[in-house]
Design an enzyme around this catalytic site. Structure first.
Site, PDB file in Angstrom:
ATOM      1  N   ASP A  79       0.833  -1.202   0.000  1.00  0.00           N
ATOM      2  CA  ASP A  79       0.000   0.000   0.000  1.00  0.00           C
ATOM      3  C   ASP A  79       0.875   1.263   0.000  1.00  0.00           C
ATOM      4  O   ASP A  79       1.733   1.421   0.881  1.00  0.00           O
ATOM      5  CB  ASP A  79      -0.882  -0.010   1.248  1.00  0.00           C
ATOM      6  CG  ASP A  79      -2.133   0.842   1.101  1.00  0.00           C
ATOM      7  OD1 ASP A  79      -2.190   1.665   0.170  1.00  0.00           O
ATOM      8  OD2 ASP A  79      -3.057   0.683   1.920  1.00  0.00           O
ATOM      9  N   ASP A  80       0.670   2.131  -0.979  1.00  0.00           N
ATOM     10  CA  ASP A  80       1.317   3.461  -1.017  1.00  0.00           C
ATOM     11  C   ASP A  80       2.828   3.406  -1.241  1.00  0.00           C
ATOM     12  O   ASP A  80       3.545   4.341  -0.859  1.00  0.00           O
ATOM     13  CB  ASP A  80       1.059   4.238   0.283  1.00  0.00           C
ATOM     14  CG  ASP A  80      -0.342   4.828   0.372  1.00  0.00           C
ATOM     15  OD1 ASP A  80      -1.183   4.483  -0.473  1.00  0.00           O
ATOM     16  OD2 ASP A  80      -0.594   5.626   1.279  1.00  0.00           O
ATOM     17  N   CYS A 110      -6.392   3.835  -3.400  1.00  0.00           N
ATOM     18  CA  CYS A 110      -6.413   2.417  -3.027  1.00  0.00           C
ATOM     19  C   CYS A 110      -7.567   1.632  -3.653  1.00  0.00           C
ATOM     20  O   CYS A 110      -7.356   0.624  -4.333  1.00  0.00           O
ATOM     21  CB  CYS A 110      -6.481   2.282  -1.509  1.00  0.00           C
ATOM     22  SG  CYS A 110      -5.076   2.987  -0.625  1.00  0.00           S
ATOM     23  N   HIS A 150      -9.808  -2.754  -0.708  1.00  0.00           N
ATOM     24  CA  HIS A 150      -9.839  -1.640   0.241  1.00  0.00           C
ATOM     25  C   HIS A 150     -10.885  -1.881   1.321  1.00  0.00           C
ATOM     26  O   HIS A 150     -10.643  -1.607   2.501  1.00  0.00           O
ATOM     27  CB  HIS A 150     -10.132  -0.330  -0.493  1.00  0.00           C
ATOM     28  CG  HIS A 150     -10.193   0.858   0.409  1.00  0.00           C
ATOM     29  ND1 HIS A 150      -9.066   1.445   0.953  1.00  0.00           N
ATOM     30  CD2 HIS A 150     -11.251   1.561   0.912  1.00  0.00           C
ATOM     31  CE1 HIS A 150      -9.409   2.466   1.715  1.00  0.00           C
ATOM     32  NE2 HIS A 150     -10.731   2.560   1.714  1.00  0.00           N
TER      33      HIS A 150
END
Length: 498
Positions: free
Chosen positions: A54-55, A93, A149
């Protein structure tokens, strides 16, 4: 309807299912590569392990970042193919993850948000998802941590579903303040990515003869930047430079955001820039969480090897989108900028695969939407109608000619930004989301940097480059297309209303 489809998938022979999927013709959704298993593949269908991060931007040792400590991801890259030019279809996301799990682009599903109207099963109940397809064809399908998500989205498609956890804080008062970062003097299993790794390890040890598709969803380096202190101690805070806050000349007024996601956390100013000292702290915190996540990847990979499963398991490492760390004076994702759309992607074939390429870097343009078809082709399952292009040929021959372009989009309410890159230049059109009328255009040079300096759209010396990219963009996002918000109805990956 979903139950009927699943039952149908279980009782109909695979060849008939393949004929069902490949017999559909829709101009909007492209057909895919052959589903035949390559001659080199072993008779036993391979397992698939996907590290879903994530990210994470492409700041890793293996991607040439001089300061980031990521030995386990670097090792994985040395065992497979690393893609230099991989791109997310939307830098947020929810939609990015739905696109990966369905092999369909956001503009096809019409799912652009992290809210209720962006959830897969509430809005597109009849789309064939990756775990749904694999479960119906005899695979154990395992979701651990953050995959979709929304925790419950598509939950019925997993044989094992260990949901994502809440954030943990060790320092008194930080949880109440929802502080943006923390260096707790704790072990790896205190924070949630350590718990996810432990669950993955325990699950791997329990697997027997059934083939499996396992997604391990690590949340870091997503906010809050919480990691054990020992990972903070890997870095010297003074090694981090404060990036320029200068925004690109002639940038579209909605190209960047006010990065409200970061402002929701404690210790962050509610308006104005982050000052130099806090900027260094946040960058330090981000990379500490990257190293923490990297260590968890290493733990899971060690278990995969110790159980003997690595021999027949393909490993995929992907991020849902990139991230900004103070560039342009901005933070988080949520844009069409190169920093937000470019992602790391590494694929390592199972060790038993005779033509496995190791330690190779490919400069081919690839997209997250390609992951679905790549995994399906590698396992020899019937291929639904999807929009991604299987990367299996590239994994065998990483330097072969490939795509001309990669595409992304981002919504700004009534305005939709659509963007294309050829790996060196990025061209973006901001359109009326209902009528496709072009309001503003951007052209950025990324030959030497992911940071955009100036919008040169309309400059005569770049006319040829802009024309090329505009042609590529209009091929994917035609000006006579319906509204981006027109309701889409997809049944078994056929678009019914076009």
């Amino acid at each position: 309807m979903k139950f009927q489809f699943m039952t149908f998938m279980k009782v109909v022979p695979l060849m008939l299912i393949a004929a069902l999927f490949t017999g559909c013709t829709q101009s909007h959704i492209s057909s895919n590569q052959s589903t035949q298993v390559t001659k080199q593949q072993t008779k036993t269908p391979p397992n698939v392990l996907v590290f879903f991060i994530d990210d994470l931007r492409a700041d890793l040792g293996t991607y040439g970042h001089p300061g980031v400590i990521s030995p386990n991801i670097d090792k994985l890259a040395a065992e497979g193919v690393k893609f230099n030019h991989a791109y997310a279809q939307q830098a947020i996301c929810g939609p990015s993850r739905v696109s990966i799990m369905t092999g369909l682009r956001p503009e096809t599903t019409g799912l652009y948000t992290i809210f209720k109207n962006g959830r897969l099963r509430l809005n597109q109940p009849d789309v064939v998802s990756m775990p749904q397809l694999f479960k119906a064809n005899g695979y154990q399908t395992i979701s651990i941590g953050k995959v979709y998500h929304h925790v419950t989205d598509d939950q019925e498609s997993w044989t094992t579903h260990i949901k994502k956890l809440d954030n943990f804080y060790s320092i008194p008062g930080n949880k109440e303040k929802r502080f943006a970062y923390e260096a707790g003097d704790v072990d790896d299993n205190f924070y949630k990515d350590g718990k996810v790794a432990t669950d993955a390890i325990n699950t791997l040890k329990q697997l027997e003869d059934d083939p499996f598709l396992m997604f391990v969803g690590f949340s870091k380096p997503h906010l809050p930047f919480n990691a054990p202190k020992k990972y903070w101690d890997l870095y010297d805070r003074e090694q981090f430079a404060v990036p320029s806050r200068k925004k690109p000349n002639d940038m579209y007024r909605l190209a960047l955001t006010k990065w409200g996601e970061l402002r929701m956390y404690g210790g962050i100013p509610k308006e104005g820039d982050v000052d130099d000292e806090l900027t260094k702290t946040l960058i330090h915190a981000y990379y500490a969480t990257v190293s923490y996540m990297d260590a968890q990847v290493g733990r899971v990979m060690q278990a995969l090897e110790e159980t003997g499963l690595r021999e027949n398991t393909m490993v995929v490492f992907i991020s849902d989108h990139g991230y900004k760390l103070g560039e342009y004076g901005a933070w988080n994702k949520h844009t069409n900028m190169e920093l937000d759309t470019r992602v790391p992607m590494i694929i390592s074939r199972e060790l038993s695969y005779k033509n496995r390429q190791a330690g190779v870097t490919s400069n081919a343009l690839v997209e997250n939407v390609d992951i679905f078809s790549t995994i399906v082709e590698a396992t020899g399952l019937p291929m639904p109608k999807v929009e991604g292009k299987s990367l299996i040929p590239l994994l065998d021959n990483p330097h072969m000619p490939w795509k001309e372009a990669a595409y992304s989009l981002f919504t700004r309410g009534k305005t939709m930004g659509v963007t294309v890159t050829d790996g060196e230049w990025r061209y973006t059109e901001w359109r009326d989301a209902a009528t496709q009328q072009v309001k503003f255009t951007e052209l950025y040079d990324h030959v030497n940097s992911d940071v955009a300096k100036a919008n040169v759209s309309g400059h005569s010396q770049y006319r040829t480059i802009e024309h090329k990219l505009k042609t590529l963009l209009h091929a994917k996002f035609p000006l006579n297309a319906p509204s981006f918000y027109q309701k889409r109805q997809i049944k078994n990956n056929q678009l019914l209303n076009q």
